[in-house]
Write a protein that holds these residues in place. Sequence first.
Motif, PDB file in Angstrom:
ATOM      1  N   TYR A  31      18.409 -19.706 -66.623  1.00  0.00           N
ATOM      2  CA  TYR A  31      17.967 -20.354 -67.857  1.00  0.00           C
ATOM      3  C   TYR A  31      19.185 -20.553 -68.754  1.00  0.00           C
ATOM      4  CZ  TYR A  31      13.371 -19.021 -66.188  1.00  0.00           C
ATOM      5  OH  TYR A  31      12.241 -18.876 -65.424  1.00  0.00           O
ATOM      6  N   VAL A  56      20.494 -16.967 -70.072  1.00  0.00           N
ATOM      7  CA  VAL A  56      19.905 -15.910 -69.250  1.00  0.00           C
ATOM      8  C   VAL A  56      19.925 -16.251 -67.760  1.00  0.00           C
ATOM      9  CG1 VAL A  56      17.745 -14.669 -68.786  1.00  0.00           C
ATOM     10  CG2 VAL A  56      18.386 -15.180 -71.128  1.00  0.00           C
ATOM     11  N   VAL A  67      17.974 -14.480 -64.368  1.00  0.00           N
ATOM     12  CA  VAL A  67      17.076 -13.452 -63.845  1.00  0.00           C
ATOM     13  C   VAL A  67      17.699 -12.971 -62.541  1.00  0.00           C
ATOM     14  CG1 VAL A  67      14.756 -12.911 -63.037  1.00  0.00           C
ATOM     15  CG2 VAL A  67      15.079 -14.517 -64.938  1.00  0.00           C
ATOM     16  N   SER A  92      16.334  -9.779 -66.846  1.00  0.00           N
ATOM     17  CA  SER A  92      16.905 -10.950 -67.530  1.00  0.00           C
ATOM     18  C   SER A  92      18.243 -10.536 -68.126  1.00  0.00           C
ATOM     19  CB  SER A  92      15.962 -11.436 -68.625  1.00  0.00           C
ATOM     20  OG  SER A  92      14.769 -11.891 -68.059  1.00  0.00           O
TER      21      SER A  92
END
Length: 130
Positions: A29, A33, A35, A74
């Motif tokens: 993201y 971020v 994951v 995250s």
Amino acid sequence: MPDITLTPGTLVTASYKSGEYIGEIVELYPPRVAVVKILAVQKHPAQGDLHHPFATDVPLFHQRRALSYQEKASAPLASVRLHTGEVPGYKESLLAALDAEIHTLQNDDSEWAKRALSELHALQNEYRTL
């Protein structure tokens, strides 16, 4: 992150709170971020209150466990770096990171170090039964 393309499936080293882990990117993201699925532990998280490091006069002195095998976290994208080399087994890396954290604190006579060591020894007993 110069000239490195991160995509799902890329092996990375990532920081999460005060721990450091080797994992595989699951989702991105940008710009903030990634994951990451945890595969190994490089640095065990510090004990106590993250907002008041090295303080013992806090409402709750947290016992901070390492993230679990294949747990998804995250991680800030700024802390994610390409991992090169072998990925150690999770339990082996967990115990090595815990032992390193204990070794670092053993010669510290501060109240915080004593409390942290107490929490780490409790985790050590629990981790060895995994």
